[in-house]
Design a protein around this motif. Structure first.
Motif, PDB file in Angstrom:
ATOM      1  N   LEU A 172       0.832  -1.210   0.000  1.00  0.00           N
ATOM      2  CA  LEU A 172       0.000   0.000   0.000  1.00  0.00           C
ATOM      3  C   LEU A 172       0.864   1.257   0.000  1.00  0.00           C
ATOM      4  O   LEU A 172       0.642   2.188  -0.778  1.00  0.00           O
ATOM      5  CB  LEU A 172      -0.918  -0.017   1.223  1.00  0.00           C
ATOM      6  N   TYR A 173       1.890   1.285   0.859  1.00  0.00           N
ATOM      7  CA  TYR A 173       2.805   2.436   0.921  1.00  0.00           C
ATOM      8  C   TYR A 173       3.542   2.615  -0.409  1.00  0.00           C
ATOM      9  O   TYR A 173       3.683   3.736  -0.904  1.00  0.00           O
ATOM     10  CB  TYR A 173       3.843   2.247   2.031  1.00  0.00           C
ATOM     11  N   LEU A 174       4.001   1.497  -0.949  1.00  0.00           N
ATOM     12  CA  LEU A 174       4.793   1.549  -2.174  1.00  0.00           C
ATOM     13  C   LEU A 174       3.963   2.071  -3.348  1.00  0.00           C
ATOM     14  O   LEU A 174       4.401   2.964  -4.086  1.00  0.00           O
ATOM     15  CB  LEU A 174       5.332   0.151  -2.499  1.00  0.00           C
ATOM     16  N   ILE A 175       2.758   1.539  -3.502  1.00  0.00           N
ATOM     17  CA  ILE A 175       1.895   1.956  -4.616  1.00  0.00           C
ATOM     18  C   ILE A 175       1.538   3.432  -4.494  1.00  0.00           C
ATOM     19  O   ILE A 175       1.619   4.190  -5.476  1.00  0.00           O
ATOM     20  CB  ILE A 175       0.604   1.102  -4.663  1.00  0.00           C
ATOM     21  N   THR A 176       1.163   3.861  -3.278  1.00  0.00           N
ATOM     22  CA  THR A 176       0.751   5.260  -3.083  1.00  0.00           C
ATOM     23  C   THR A 176       1.891   6.216  -3.380  1.00  0.00           C
ATOM     24  O   THR A 176       1.710   7.226  -4.072  1.00  0.00           O
ATOM     25  CB  THR A 176       0.258   5.479  -1.640  1.00  0.00           C
ATOM     26  N   SER A 177       3.079   5.925  -2.860  1.00  0.00           N
ATOM     27  CA  SER A 177       4.214   6.812  -3.102  1.00  0.00           C
ATOM     28  C   SER A 177       4.580   6.834  -4.576  1.00  0.00           C
ATOM     29  O   SER A 177       4.902   7.890  -5.131  1.00  0.00           O
ATOM     30  CB  SER A 177       5.422   6.399  -2.254  1.00  0.00           C
ATOM     31  N   LEU A 178       4.503   5.689  -5.257  1.00  0.00           N
ATOM     32  CA  LEU A 178       4.807   5.634  -6.690  1.00  0.00           C
ATOM     33  C   LEU A 178       3.790   6.419  -7.506  1.00  0.00           C
ATOM     34  O   LEU A 178       4.148   7.058  -8.508  1.00  0.00           O
ATOM     35  CB  LEU A 178       4.852   4.176  -7.170  1.00  0.00           C
ATOM     36  N   VAL A 179       2.521   6.380  -7.090  1.00  0.00           N
ATOM     37  CA  VAL A 179       1.484   7.163  -7.786  1.00  0.00           C
ATOM     38  C   VAL A 179       1.796   8.653  -7.700  1.00  0.00           C
ATOM     39  O   VAL A 179       1.766   9.377  -8.706  1.00  0.00           O
ATOM     40  CB  VAL A 179       0.081   6.881  -7.183  1.00  0.00           C
ATOM     41  N   ILE A 180       2.137   9.123  -6.499  1.00  0.00           N
ATOM     42  CA  ILE A 180       2.441  10.540  -6.305  1.00  0.00           C
ATOM     43  C   ILE A 180       3.656  10.948  -7.128  1.00  0.00           C
ATOM     44  O   ILE A 180       3.642  11.970  -7.836  1.00  0.00           O
ATOM     45  CB  ILE A 180       2.674  10.845  -4.816  1.00  0.00           C
ATOM     46  N   ILE A 181       4.723  10.149  -7.056  1.00  0.00           N
ATOM     47  CA  ILE A 181       5.950  10.463  -7.784  1.00  0.00           C
ATOM     48  C   ILE A 181       5.707  10.435  -9.298  1.00  0.00           C
ATOM     49  O   ILE A 181       6.118  11.349 -10.023  1.00  0.00           O
ATOM     50  CB  ILE A 181       7.076   9.476  -7.400  1.00  0.00           C
ATOM     51  N   THR A 182       5.006   9.403  -9.774  1.00  0.00           N
ATOM     52  CA  THR A 182       4.754   9.262 -11.211  1.00  0.00           C
ATOM     53  C   THR A 182       3.889  10.396 -11.751  1.00  0.00           C
ATOM     54  O   THR A 182       4.187  10.964 -12.817  1.00  0.00           O
ATOM     55  CB  THR A 182       4.078   7.908 -11.513  1.00  0.00           C
ATOM     56  N   VAL A 183       2.834  10.738 -11.024  1.00  0.00           N
ATOM     57  CA  VAL A 183       1.930  11.803 -11.487  1.00  0.00           C
ATOM     58  C   VAL A 183       2.663  13.140 -11.541  1.00  0.00           C
ATOM     59  O   VAL A 183       2.494  13.916 -12.485  1.00  0.00           O
ATOM     60  CB  VAL A 183       0.682  11.909 -10.585  1.00  0.00           C
ATOM     61  N   ARG A 184       3.529  13.403 -10.567  1.00  0.00           N
ATOM     62  CA  ARG A 184       4.262  14.674 -10.616  1.00  0.00           C
ATOM     63  C   ARG A 184       5.240  14.708 -11.790  1.00  0.00           C
ATOM     64  O   ARG A 184       5.387  15.725 -12.465  1.00  0.00           O
ATOM     65  CB  ARG A 184       5.006  14.938  -9.316  1.00  0.00           C
ATOM     66  N   LEU A 185       5.930  13.602 -12.013  1.00  0.00           N
ATOM     67  CA  LEU A 185       6.841  13.533 -13.154  1.00  0.00           C
ATOM     68  C   LEU A 185       6.091  13.751 -14.470  1.00  0.00           C
ATOM     69  O   LEU A 185       6.546  14.493 -15.351  1.00  0.00           O
ATOM     70  CB  LEU A 185       7.559  12.178 -13.185  1.00  0.00           C
ATOM     71  N   MET A 186       4.919  13.136 -14.594  1.00  0.00           N
ATOM     72  CA  MET A 186       4.113  13.294 -15.801  1.00  0.00           C
ATOM     73  C   MET A 186       3.574  14.715 -15.921  1.00  0.00           C
ATOM     74  O   MET A 186       3.516  15.282 -17.020  1.00  0.00           O
ATOM     75  CB  MET A 186       2.965  12.283 -15.794  1.00  0.00           C
TER      76      MET A 186
END
Length: 200
Positions: A172-186
């Motif tokens: 859960l932690y991993l997916i959430t943090s990756l979503v935030i990081i990925t969306v900002r990069l995009m």
């Protein structure tokens, strides 16, 4: 995993602060102070708001050591960070994703409503950067048209949506943090911005 993410976020934000200070040509003390307040500013605000005092970094020297490590890394490898803006952006984005999670979890632990937890996570992630930018005489990123706090809110919504499926906390932690990081990069790559309001 949670504690590891906390330390990673602390190092990332401290590096972000140190690089910003070096970009402003501050002395060693100035660089350290900016690194320190960037790393602990959001967490300090969060702990004060939920009545947790002394605040976290005062009770655990690991955070101070992590900031010191980041400070020395920034000094030693400053010439390697030739693309200063890119490095600053990357470390700031990692910190954003991780610290949102920390704030969410702290709110959950004391039984706060999910909406308040998301607000707490957003403040934890953004406030250190606000202090950094103000001390470096910049308009804080959170107040510019770049998508920043909105991504933390999105991450919080994803976190609570996935929590309904009883996923393992580490996943859960991993997916959430990756979503935030990925969306900002995009958002930066594809120039996604919130509309600005101007006087006519």
């Amino acid at each position: 995993m949670f504690h590891l993410l906390d330390i990673i976020g602390t190092i990332a934000f401290a590096l972000s602060g140190a690089l910003t200070a070096m970009n402003k040509k501050m002395d060693l003390f100035g660089v350290f102070i900016i690194a320190f307040v960037t790393a602990v500013g959001g967490g300090t605000l969060r702990d004060i708001m939920i009545g947790r005092t002394p605040v976290g970094w005062m009770l655990d020297l690991e955070y101070v050591y992590a900031i010191l490590i980041a400070f020395f890394l920034a000094i030693i490898f400053r010439k390697k960070f030739d693309r200063l803006r890119t490095s600053l952006f990357l470390f700031d984005t990692i910190g954003l994703g991780v610290f949102t999670l920390i704030g969410l979890e702290k709110g959950i632990n004391i039984g706060l409503h999910p909406v308040i937890c998301i607000a707490l996570g957003t403040m934890t992630a953004c406030f250190g950067g606000v202090i950094r930018d103000i001390l470096c005489t910049e308009i804080p990123v959170i107040f510019r048209k770049e998508i920043y706090a909105t991504i933390c809110i999105l991450g919080g919504a994803v976190f609570f949506a996935l929590k309904r499926f009883n996923l393992n906390n580490d996943i859960l932690y991993l997916i959430t943090s990756l979503v935030i990081i990925t969306v900002r990069l995009m958002a930066v790559k594809y120039k996604w911005y919130l509309p600005t309001l101007e006087k006519k």
